[in-house]
Design a protein around this motif. Structure first.
Motif, PDB file in Angstrom:
ATOM      1  N   PRO A 136       0.505  -0.832   0.349  1.00  0.00           N
ATOM      2  CA  PRO A 136       0.210  -0.266  -0.090  1.00  0.00           C
ATOM      3  C   PRO A 136       0.861   1.111  -0.122  1.00  0.00           C
ATOM      4  O   PRO A 136       0.496   2.304   0.901  1.00  0.00           O
ATOM      5  CB  PRO A 136      -1.049  -0.007   1.295  1.00  0.00           C
ATOM      6  CG  PRO A 136      -0.131  -1.221   2.168  1.00  0.00           C
ATOM      7  CD  PRO A 136       0.362  -2.223   1.668  1.00  0.00           C
ATOM      8  N   HIS A 137       1.927   1.693  -0.611  1.00  0.00           N
ATOM      9  CA  HIS A 137       2.029   2.841  -1.195  1.00  0.00           C
ATOM     10  C   HIS A 137       1.954   3.023  -2.691  1.00  0.00           C
ATOM     11  O   HIS A 137       2.999   2.280  -3.358  1.00  0.00           O
ATOM     12  CB  HIS A 137       3.845   2.160  -0.350  1.00  0.00           C
ATOM     13  CG  HIS A 137       4.074   4.046  -0.948  1.00  0.00           C
ATOM     14  ND1 HIS A 137       5.058   4.751  -1.744  1.00  0.00           N
ATOM     15  CD2 HIS A 137       5.013   4.550   0.026  1.00  0.00           C
ATOM     16  CE1 HIS A 137       5.341   5.513  -1.516  1.00  0.00           C
ATOM     17  NE2 HIS A 137       5.267   5.983  -0.417  1.00  0.00           N
ATOM     18  N   TRP A 163       4.895  -2.124   3.799  1.00  0.00           N
ATOM     19  CA  TRP A 163       3.870  -1.396   4.863  1.00  0.00           C
ATOM     20  C   TRP A 163       2.571  -1.965   4.624  1.00  0.00           C
ATOM     21  O   TRP A 163       1.023  -1.924   5.608  1.00  0.00           O
ATOM     22  CB  TRP A 163       3.593  -0.120   3.993  1.00  0.00           C
ATOM     23  CG  TRP A 163       4.003   0.390   3.405  1.00  0.00           C
ATOM     24  CD1 TRP A 163       5.496   1.395   2.955  1.00  0.00           C
ATOM     25  CD2 TRP A 163       4.393   1.570   4.888  1.00  0.00           C
ATOM     26  NE1 TRP A 163       5.815   2.358   3.636  1.00  0.00           N
ATOM     27  CE2 TRP A 163       5.419   2.591   4.616  1.00  0.00           C
ATOM     28  CE3 TRP A 163       3.578   2.100   6.444  1.00  0.00           C
ATOM     29  CZ2 TRP A 163       6.141   3.662   5.972  1.00  0.00           C
ATOM     30  CZ3 TRP A 163       4.504   2.517   7.062  1.00  0.00           C
ATOM     31  CH2 TRP A 163       5.678   3.652   7.243  1.00  0.00           C
ATOM     32  N   GLU A 166       0.975  -2.950   8.093  1.00  0.00           N
ATOM     33  CA  GLU A 166       0.577  -2.384   9.107  1.00  0.00           C
ATOM     34  C   GLU A 166      -0.664  -1.160   8.281  1.00  0.00           C
ATOM     35  O   GLU A 166      -0.832  -0.411   8.818  1.00  0.00           O
ATOM     36  CB  GLU A 166       1.543  -1.014   9.216  1.00  0.00           C
ATOM     37  CG  GLU A 166       2.348  -0.849  10.404  1.00  0.00           C
ATOM     38  CD  GLU A 166       3.418  -2.574   9.707  1.00  0.00           C
ATOM     39  OE1 GLU A 166       3.694  -2.730  10.716  1.00  0.00           O
ATOM     40  OE2 GLU A 166       3.294  -2.801   8.761  1.00  0.00           O
ATOM     41  N   ARG A 167      -0.532  -0.929   6.704  1.00  0.00           N
ATOM     42  CA  ARG A 167      -1.590  -0.775   5.730  1.00  0.00           C
ATOM     43  C   ARG A 167      -2.958  -0.858   5.183  1.00  0.00           C
ATOM     44  O   ARG A 167      -3.319  -0.567   4.159  1.00  0.00           O
ATOM     45  CB  ARG A 167      -0.789   0.698   5.232  1.00  0.00           C
ATOM     46  CG  ARG A 167      -0.058   1.914   6.154  1.00  0.00           C
ATOM     47  CD  ARG A 167       0.570   2.710   5.523  1.00  0.00           C
ATOM     48  NE  ARG A 167       1.024   3.948   6.345  1.00  0.00           N
ATOM     49  CZ  ARG A 167       1.700   4.731   5.851  1.00  0.00           C
ATOM     50  NH1 ARG A 167       2.083   4.743   4.737  1.00  0.00           N
ATOM     51  NH2 ARG A 167       2.203   5.440   6.584  1.00  0.00           N
ATOM     52  N   ASP A 169      -5.246  -3.300   3.196  1.00  0.00           N
ATOM     53  CA  ASP A 169      -6.599  -3.567   3.503  1.00  0.00           C
ATOM     54  C   ASP A 169      -6.371  -5.268   3.018  1.00  0.00           C
ATOM     55  O   ASP A 169      -5.637  -5.827   2.227  1.00  0.00           O
ATOM     56  CB  ASP A 169      -7.854  -2.822   2.802  1.00  0.00           C
ATOM     57  CG  ASP A 169      -7.523  -2.484   1.127  1.00  0.00           C
ATOM     58  OD1 ASP A 169      -7.043  -3.506   0.157  1.00  0.00           O
ATOM     59  OD2 ASP A 169      -7.930  -1.643   0.676  1.00  0.00           O
TER      60      ASP A 169
END
Length: 247
Positions: A136-137, A163, A166-167, A169
């Protein structure tokens, strides 16, 4: 989601990964967070390990008077090389494209892939480590296709998580039909991984004059140090369709 994936992961044996090995980082510190223990294991086995940095890393502190973009980019490049040195990767095997941090969506994927392919040509990767395709970046996602397509079809490709825990979905994680999940315990490499992360002082609070600048959360650093490192190996080892169409 991390807890639901880890029990099904298979233990990754670094001895099974042929060299040359290339680790690709969209930003300085991605490899330190995502796959430093594996890099340390590979260099310890005597594998030829090369590293490629895609962006200049210059967007993390855009309002710092003491670190204008050019200085920040130069500093982050030095940090990246110092972190890799702690993992056993020689500076002579590091390569940097210097593309604009945070703006890879404006870079032609075919041009990026061509540049990466030229760099790979000196020592074509037998194993390629690159960020997970849906990490997710936006820069990580923009790097995936051109880098994947720049390696030879026979190269083994392992996509590492940065990521995602942590981020990410639920839709960002690989499905059971999409990829095999490999897991590597940080274990004895923890101190070297800690050195590699610590090398990135600018991302750990070392720049104090930009109140809105980026700082790695302590919780993320601890998760990275405690592991495990996760790698996803797609069952379909094919070039992205968009790159095939542009070839």
């Amino acid at each position: 989601m991390l807890d639901s994936v880890t029990p099904d992961a298979l233990p990754l044996n670094p001895r099974t990964l042929p060299g040359p090995v290339w680790v690709v980082s969209p930003h300085p510190d991605d490899e330190a967070l995502g796959c430093a223990a594996l890099i340390a294991a590979l260099t310890g086995l005597g594998r030829e390990v090369h590293a490629l940095l895609v962006t200049d890393g210059g967007l993390s502190h855009p309002h710092s008077p003491s670190y204008p973009r050019a200085r920040l980019a130069q500093t982050r490049l030095r940090e990246w090389r110092a972190g890799l040195a702690a993992l056993g990767v020689s500076g002579t095997r590091t390569h940097a494209l210097g593309l604009p941090d945070g703006a890879l969506d404006g870079v032609d994927p075919a041009d990026m892939g061509h540049e990466v392919g030229q760099i790979f040509a000196a020592a074509p990767p037998a194993t390629l480590l690159l960020p997970w395709r849906r990490d997710p970046h936006p820069d990580h996602r923009a790097v995936w296709g051109p880098v994947w397509g720049a390696a030879l079809p026979a190269a083994r490709r392992l996509e590492y998580a940065v990521w995602l825990p942590e981020r990410g979905d639920p839709d960002a994680w690989p499905t059971a039909q999409e990829a095999r999940v490999w897991s590597l315990a940080v274990g004895a490499a923890r101190s070297r991984k800690a050195q590699a992360i610590a090398a990135h002082a600018t991302q750990l609070g070392g720049i104090s004059d930009d109140p809105h600048g980026f700082t790695l959360a302590p919780e993320m650093v601890e998760r990275a140090l405690n592991g495990p490192e996760l790698f996803f190996e797609a069952f379909l080892q094919a070039a992205p369709a968009a790159l095939e169409a542009s070839a």
